[in-house]
Design a protein around this motif. Sequence first.
Motif, PDB file in Angstrom:
ATOM      1  N   HIS A  50       8.299  12.957  -7.857  1.00 20.59           N
ATOM      2  CA  HIS A  50       8.304  12.175  -9.090  1.00 20.59           C
ATOM      3  C   HIS A  50       8.729  10.737  -8.840  1.00 20.59           C
ATOM      4  N   VAL A  51       8.632   9.952  -9.922  1.00 24.51           N
ATOM      5  CA  VAL A  51       8.978   8.541  -9.885  1.00 24.51           C
ATOM      6  C   VAL A  51       9.909   8.272 -11.068  1.00 24.51           C
ATOM      7  N   VAL A  52      10.993   7.537 -10.813  1.00 22.24           N
ATOM      8  CA  VAL A  52      11.896   7.135 -11.901  1.00 22.24           C
ATOM      9  C   VAL A  52      11.740   5.619 -12.070  1.00 22.24           C
ATOM     10  N   PHE A  53      11.321   5.233 -13.268  1.00 23.42           N
ATOM     11  CA  PHE A  53      10.890   3.851 -13.513  1.00 23.42           C
ATOM     12  C   PHE A  53      11.752   3.253 -14.619  1.00 23.42           C
ATOM     13  N   HIS A  54      12.565   2.252 -14.252  1.00 20.17           N
ATOM     14  CA  HIS A  54      13.469   1.599 -15.220  1.00 20.17           C
ATOM     15  C   HIS A  54      12.897   0.248 -15.644  1.00 20.17           C
ATOM     16  N   ARG A  55      12.897   0.009 -16.951  1.00 16.88           N
ATOM     17  CA  ARG A  55      12.634  -1.338 -17.466  1.00 16.88           C
ATOM     18  C   ARG A  55      13.877  -1.807 -18.227  1.00 16.88           C
ATOM     19  N   ASP A 111      11.967   5.923 -17.466  1.00 18.36           N
ATOM     20  CA  ASP A 111      10.912   6.943 -17.539  1.00 18.36           C
ATOM     21  C   ASP A 111      10.952   7.830 -16.295  1.00 18.36           C
ATOM     22  N   TRP A 112      10.912   9.144 -16.503  1.00 18.33           N
ATOM     23  CA  TRP A 112      10.740  10.078 -15.409  1.00 18.33           C
ATOM     24  C   TRP A 112       9.270  10.507 -15.402  1.00 18.33           C
ATOM     25  N   LEU A 113       8.547  10.192 -14.322  1.00 22.54           N
ATOM     26  CA  LEU A 113       7.096  10.395 -14.266  1.00 22.54           C
ATOM     27  C   LEU A 113       6.738  11.488 -13.256  1.00 22.54           C
ATOM     28  N   GLU A 131       0.833  -1.213   0.000  1.00 29.99           N
ATOM     29  CA  GLU A 131       0.000   0.000   0.000  1.00 29.99           C
ATOM     30  C   GLU A 131       0.868   1.264   0.000  1.00 29.99           C
ATOM     31  N   GLU A 132       2.111   1.129   0.448  1.00 31.56           N
ATOM     32  CA  GLU A 132       2.984   2.307   0.521  1.00 31.56           C
ATOM     33  C   GLU A 132       3.165   2.971  -0.847  1.00 31.56           C
ATOM     34  N   ILE A 133       3.202   2.143  -1.898  1.00 31.48           N
ATOM     35  CA  ILE A 133       3.424   2.724  -3.227  1.00 31.48           C
ATOM     36  C   ILE A 133       2.156   3.392  -3.737  1.00 31.48           C
ATOM     37  N   GLY A 134       0.998   3.003  -3.173  1.00 32.32           N
ATOM     38  CA  GLY A 134      -0.281   3.598  -3.580  1.00 32.32           C
ATOM     39  C   GLY A 134      -0.293   5.107  -3.405  1.00 32.32           C
ATOM     40  N   ALA A 135       0.424   5.576  -2.418  1.00 33.53           N
ATOM     41  CA  ALA A 135       0.443   7.008  -2.145  1.00 33.53           C
ATOM     42  C   ALA A 135       0.942   7.814  -3.343  1.00 33.53           C
ATOM     43  N   TYR A 136       1.751   7.200  -4.179  1.00 39.78           N
ATOM     44  CA  TYR A 136       2.328   7.939  -5.312  1.00 39.78           C
ATOM     45  C   TYR A 136       1.423   7.893  -6.542  1.00 39.78           C
ATOM     46  N   ASP A 137       0.385   7.021  -6.485  1.00 45.51           N
ATOM     47  CA  ASP A 137      -0.569   6.860  -7.601  1.00 45.51           C
ATOM     48  C   ASP A 137       0.170   6.862  -8.953  1.00 45.51           C
ATOM     49  N   VAL A 138       1.129   5.955  -9.067  1.00 49.33           N
ATOM     50  CA  VAL A 138       2.041   5.965 -10.218  1.00 49.33           C
ATOM     51  C   VAL A 138       1.280   5.909 -11.548  1.00 49.33           C
ATOM     52  N   SER A 171      -1.302   7.278 -12.413  1.00 48.11           N
ATOM     53  CA  SER A 171      -1.908   8.559 -12.813  1.00 48.11           C
ATOM     54  C   SER A 171      -0.887   9.553 -13.339  1.00 48.11           C
ATOM     55  N   LEU A 172       0.381   9.232 -13.200  1.00 47.82           N
ATOM     56  CA  LEU A 172       1.426  10.208 -13.558  1.00 47.82           C
ATOM     57  C   LEU A 172       1.609  10.322 -15.073  1.00 47.82           C
ATOM     58  N   SER A 173       2.275  11.399 -15.483  1.00 42.08           N
ATOM     59  CA  SER A 173       2.575  11.609 -16.909  1.00 42.08           C
ATOM     60  C   SER A 173       4.067  11.480 -17.145  1.00 42.08           C
ATOM     61  N   LEU A 174       4.386  11.118 -18.373  1.00 39.51           N
ATOM     62  CA  LEU A 174       5.794  10.954 -18.733  1.00 39.51           C
ATOM     63  C   LEU A 174       6.428  12.324 -18.966  1.00 39.51           C
ATOM     64  N   GLY A 175       7.470  12.624 -18.164  1.00 43.20           N
ATOM     65  CA  GLY A 175       8.207  13.870 -18.371  1.00 43.20           C
ATOM     66  C   GLY A 175       9.298  13.662 -19.406  1.00 43.20           C
TER      67      GLY A 175
END
Lengths: 382, 382, 382
Positions: free
Chosen positions: C284-289, C303-305, C171-178, C180-184
Amino acid sequence: MTTTESSQSLMPTLAGHYYTDPAIFALEQSRIFETQWFCAVRSADIAEPGTYRTVQIGRESVLVSRGRRGEINAFLNVCRHRGARLCTEQQGQVKRSFQCPYHAWTYGLDGKLIAAPNLTDMPDVDRGELGLHHLAVREWLGYAWVCLADDPPSFEDTVVADVAERLGGAEEIGAYDVASLSLGTRITYDVKANWKQIIENFMECYHCATIHPELTEVLPEFADGFAAQYYVGHGAEFGDDVQGFTVDGSEGAERLPGVGEHQNRRYYAMTVKPQVFINLVPDHVVFHRMFPLAPDRTLIECDWLYHPDVVASGTDLSRSVELFDRVNRQDFDACERCQLAMDSRSYAAGGVLVPSEHHIGAFHEWVRTRIGEETRSHDRAS
Amino acid sequence: MTTTESSQSLMPTLAGHYYTDPAIFALEQSRIFETQWFCAVRSADIAEPGTYRTVQIGRESVLVSRGRRGEINAFLNVCRHRGARLCTEQQGQVKRSFQCPYHAWTYGLDGKLIAAPNLTDMPDVDRGELGLHHLAVREWLGYAWVCLADDPPSFEDTVVADVAERLGGAEEIGAYDVASLSLGTRITYDVKANWKQIIENFMECYHCATIHPELTEVLPEFADGFAAQYYVGHGAEFGDDVQGFTVDGSEGAERLPGVGEHQNRRYYAMTVKPQVFINLVPDHVVFHRMFPLAPDRTLIECDWLYHPDVVASGTDLSRSVELFDRVNRQDFDACERCQLAMDSRSYAAGGVLVPSEHHIGAFHEWVRTRIGEETRSHDRAS
Amino acid sequence: MTTTESSQSLMPTLAGHYYTDPAIFALEQSRIFETQWFCAVRSADIAEPGTYRTVQIGRESVLVSRGRRGEINAFLNVCRHRGARLCTEQQGQVKRSFQCPYHAWTYGLDGKLIAAPNLTDMPDVDRGELGLHHLAVREWLGYAWVCLADDPPSFEDTVVADVAERLGGAEEIGAYDVASLSLGTRITYDVKANWKQIIENFMECYHCATIHPELTEVLPEFADGFAAQYYVGHGAEFGDDVQGFTVDGSEGAERLPGVGEHQNRRYYAMTVKPQVFINLVPDHVVFHRMFPLAPDRTLIECDWLYHPDVVASGTDLSRSVELFDRVNRQDFDACERCQLAMDSRSYAAGGVLVPSEHHIGAFHEWVRTRIGEETRSHDRAS
């Protein structure tokens, strides 16, 4: 392949790994390209004694050259002394002999060792044993066909039979007197696809409506998906308003002298296994030779052949050449696209052949038999 | 090879696959380059403490550097923590230590682990066990020779013995005081051929008349095809009108001080197995080190060494360098041409050695013994 | 590894060949990337019906696209007829169907075979059996996760569990509502290193003081070498004078609406096996694949979100992006440096993990278990 069992319409193809596995390609090299008759060089390209071409056949560089008495010889392109590649150029001309540029061992145009430094000090050396390795050669249709096997198969039962089987008789091709024609244009294509993709593509016309708009314009029946190679002795008829086998249906050159009335306004095509594709139209012949270089790479040399008078006169052949050049490019794009997915689990057991492609199955069986994979093939069918 | 059995003049070579098979090359890496003394770095290239070079020996990147007391050390170029390559440049200089750029583990010039972040919090860690992997080093002729074996062979019985065997005594090379010379020029060649092609080429002169016009002009006896390496203690004599070992036979530098009268106007050459080729002439030394990188690729670093006064004076060395630079290029072209055909069935059982090449057979036997292929060799001979 | 037995502080790593052996990589492809949930495509990149992306998952090209009812579908990117690659572009849009460009077999957006030339003449063909191969898809955090297994593992027990284990609750990650974010910004890195080097690098911070000056400035505790991933539920605190997670510590964007007080001014990081790395900071969130392409090559899409309003407003994000872009480049340089030496005998038995790296051992064990090398692992430990 439960699909193929539940359907009469669909036959299985080869499995995907046949197009990518280096071990399969190695078997094809040793058991197909190095044992069958391989169409290597256009005879007219080595017209003078001492002219030569080097071509890749299976794993070997082969030196094909014109001898002093006008005969064509083929040799492994390797010096017998320390193994230097004798000729590194794709073509050239020597005067009387091939001399190795490393230690000057010198071979006659017939391949015999005729000189080497200090050779006179080695009286026990048998020059006869140290000539270049000779390969079997046959000339037909104006091309030199080479066989790397010690005991070549019958030329008539393989090469000639393939032509006869398609045309309903080998004499049918005689009408075009292919050996007498002149080279109008040659285009070489470097294709990132397995050689079998290219053979299979040539054999069927189910793709014609999708990728060959110009060809189906000239040969309307191709839009239905049935290739000339689907039938025996069938020539696809030109469209009513088509004047010649050209990119826009405009008039071509004059009909070749021997072409009969039943062959006029018709297109014939045949595959000569393993690597030749011949197309006959009334005024010219399009002759493809394929050189498989790797599991996923094939070089294709395509000759457009016309009556010598047509070439000599400087007639504009561009619309005639453009038709099949476009067809080639459209086909090879498709082959490269297939090559990309041969490794997928989706193609691990192969795909399917629709009825107008079923004759490709015989080619697959031929390949499997040659490389000794019959058992696996039977296993799959059962 | 029935040929070789029917002739005293011809001996068999190695089979073609020895030059192309990755499995053979892997054996050569593990059983030759990683077990014998390998001439790695010119000592003068790492003159100051902390200077280093990285070189490829077998499968390993090796770090060769000058220690604080002037000694030369060699290490596997790998951090003991997480395996980062310690030095990625071909050469460089550090102050007091090698520090891994990943986690800052720090090693003294002697390879000992001297610091690491949080290391003091790990009292149970034995730093002595975590130093860089040391390799054996010997300096001779002004070069650092490295051995990757845990138990190196005798330097005298291998490296020195190779020189002695050729010159008829190791003391003969002492006259040139090679270690005292200065580097005039260095040229690096990237050759698409197996390292053994290059060794074999250096060993024989049967090719000299064909590909080395400048060299045979300077050393006329080479035109007969017998290399200096064919004999023991033999120096090939300069031509009568030749003034120096230069591309046009013009005068070279002054004779090196120690060179004796019997060595004057003579060219000596020797191979130090597995990868060194040394050429001695009165006024300079040409020193080749080979770095085998792949079955079909070898890097060659060639040093032209002169008396320090000659280099310091700025004397024009271009004609002197050009002679062997041309010889090198001529040789390496020939080696690349041979490499091309090693895979041919025509060379599957190898080629032949003429009498002036017979001594190459000993090198072949040495290779086969080292890589543990004696049995196969005996099989072939029987 | 006697070293590791004599020390509590040091644990062994994987052996070097795990990073270079094609056989190990093949096992990882078949038993990890093709069986686990793989984060393939950002959902917003295929927003409209008919839009698609093609991605490499294990050995397969996968076509991920938006269906007509807004659902996301994933297929093997291969035509069922003759195996042509269906879509060759990395992204695109079709109207209503995917049509194979070779023979015009046509599939709906749901993958069903809907048309093919002459198909009506083959009444026995079951179209249902000839649709595109469907793959399992789940959407989470705004990404489409694809599983190539016939029987996918529980998404909750693998993907969600990895997040929960690190954060001390999913649930901790829910706070960031990832989602819903947009790609910067998106940056793609092509790294010459094994994918495990990159995972391991992300997991530890022992290297932070050495190679990440900007990051340790913003997160001073990282200078001590303990990564956020070392703990459970721990966020690394910003330095006292740091205003935002930017390259110079200057102010970032506004805190995301759901981010709690305990999460403010803190950096959280987690690895989702096998190929995702997520970083959470207040704004923000930094998301690596990661897309492993070869034993020594990995593509990384980062991705920088940001909150949609931030992206929409055109706020300057450059200092925010630059921080992790620099971190990425510093990390990937280190990974490439390690990859270079994995083949060395010095790393044949692997290296060592210091206490702040010990948690990497669990990842190594996970890999070994997945590829069926448990036994070897036990052998080494005993």
